[in-house]
Design an enzyme around this catalytic site. Structure first.
Site, short mmCIF file in Angstrom:
data_model
loop_
_atom_site.label_atom_id
_atom_site.label_comp_id
_atom_site.label_asym_id
_atom_site.label_seq_id
_atom_site.Cartn_x
_atom_site.Cartn_y
_atom_site.Cartn_z
CD1 TRP A 33 -2.25 2.08 0.41
CD2 TRP A 33 -2.02 1.74 2.55
NE1 TRP A 33 -2.92 3.03 1.05
CE2 TRP A 33 -2.87 3.04 2.38
CE3 TRP A 33 -1.81 1.49 3.95
CZ2 TRP A 33 -3.25 3.86 3.39
CZ3 TRP A 33 -2.21 2.27 5.13
CH2 TRP A 33 -2.92 3.43 4.74
CE1 TYR B 58 -4.41 -0.23 -1.57
CE2 TYR B 58 -2.64 -1.90 -1.74
CZ TYR B 58 -4.16 -1.50 -1.18
OH TYR B 58 -4.72 -2.24 -0.27
CB SER C 44 -11.16 -6.22 -0.57
OG SER C 44 -10.72 -5.53 0.78
CG ASN C 45 -12.99 -3.27 2.66
OD1 ASN C 45 -12.70 -3.52 3.98
ND2 ASN C 45 -12.02 -3.27 1.45
CD GLN D 97 -6.71 -7.45 1.80
OE1 GLN D 97 -6.24 -6.24 1.89
NE2 GLN D 97 -6.05 -8.33 0.90
CB SER E 31 -5.28 -1.96 8.98
OG SER E 31 -4.81 -0.77 9.73
N GLY F 236 -2.93 0.30 11.85
CA GLY F 236 -2.46 1.63 11.29
C GLY F 236 -1.46 2.04 11.98
CB THR G 3 6.96 -1.69 7.02
OG1 THR G 3 7.63 -0.70 7.60
CG2 THR G 3 7.56 -3.14 7.12
#
Length: 296
Positions: free
Chosen positions: A20, A54, A157-158, A179, A209, A213, A261
């Site tokens: 991301w 993204y 997703s979601n 996801q 996440s 976050g 990261t």
């Protein structure tokens, strides 16, 4: 590293590397991106999670610029589509919206394949539920992408259980994952039926996440939880991040956390979560601190 089968022909590494923020890095040179990918592969983390949106629709291109045939052969690429935001290649859009039409899905997949310079997407996810989704049109589009060999597997997703059931009712290809947001700071899926729905169908969910976050480690309201994670980590020679991810791995739903990261040192430690052992009381001690109270 453990692998989780999503279909008879596709498995993902138990921990997934999320890209991301890849486009937000100060250094997106191909060699730097390759270093990050290699650091993941060295730990057995072979699954890379992206989305067309993204980086303002730039991250897939940054990723593709770094890919070599050797790296591509060692990984699984997950990407998403259906969010249209007025930026990047969709700058002409008047308003942010979702688009699950056949034309948009096919155009998004073709664009993703082109900028990532690959011949197939291993797993395509619809990024958000679309209130204007025509399940027959969307389902047929996803089926046809698999038949055409442009994607190997499809998921969402979601999505809530009813969104999943509506779309799946119009498809022949099984949806293979959802996801959703799951972390010690976002516990609702454990009790609202989202995880139970997946478990009933023996479908492993992915967790975005999974560290909240970063708020888990910076918000003073979570001091007691953080101290517990640090204590368990110190006992097992890992940091508190690894324990927070291990807490998700210990759930019987076979959750696949998506960790992202740009910090090379942190990338090198992502796999530490697989080294952590939590018994039932450890798990509930962490859970109780996350809830802010002991369970009833």
């Amino acid at each position: 590293m453990e692998r989780i089968s999503l279909t008879p022909d596709l498995s993902l590494s138990r921990i997934v590397y999320g890209l991301w923020r890849l486009g937000d890095s100060d250094d997106t040179a191909p060699e730097r991106v390759r270093d990050k990918i290699a650091a993941c592969l060295d730990q057995g983390i072979s699954s890379m999670d992206l989305a067309d949106i993204y980086g303002g629709y730039t991250t897939e291109g940054v990723f593709g610029d770094a890919l070599t045939p050797d790296l591509r052969a060692r990984m699984e690429i997950v990407t998403k589509c259906d969010i249209v935001a007025p930026e990047g290649r969709h700058a002409a859009a008047r308003v942010k919206h979702y688009d699950t039409s056949r034309a948009h899905i096919f155009a998004s997949v073709d664009h993703s394949l082109r900028v990532m310079r690959c011949e197939v997407i291993d797993l395509l996810l619809l990024h958000r539920p679309d209130p204007l989704m025509d399940p027959q049109e969307t389902g047929a589009a996803l089926d046809d992408l698999v038949t055409a060999g442009k994607v190997r597997a499809v998921g969402v997703s979601n999505f809530r259980p009813w969104d999943w059931s509506l779309l799946q009712s119009a498809m022949t290809t099984p949806l293979c994952t959802n996801q959703i947001e799951i972390s010690l700071l976002e516990l609702s899926s454990l009790t609202n039926g989202d995880l139970a729905f997946m478990q009933e169908r023996r479908i492993p969910p992915m967790a975005w996440s999974p560290l909240g976050g970063g708020d888990l480690f910076f918000d003073t309201r979570h001091a007691a939880l953080r101290q517990t994670l640090e204590r368990i980590g110190a006992d097992q020679g890992v940091d508190e991040t690894a324990v927070a991810i291990a807490w998700l791995l210990a759930h019987p739903a076979r959750i696949l956390p998506v960790l992202g990261t740009n910090n090379p040192d942190r990338i090198g430690r992502i796999g530490d979560a697989a080294k952590v052992s939590l018994d039932r009381q450890d798990w509930f001690e962490v859970y109780s601190h996350a809830l802010g109270q002991e369970v009833d």
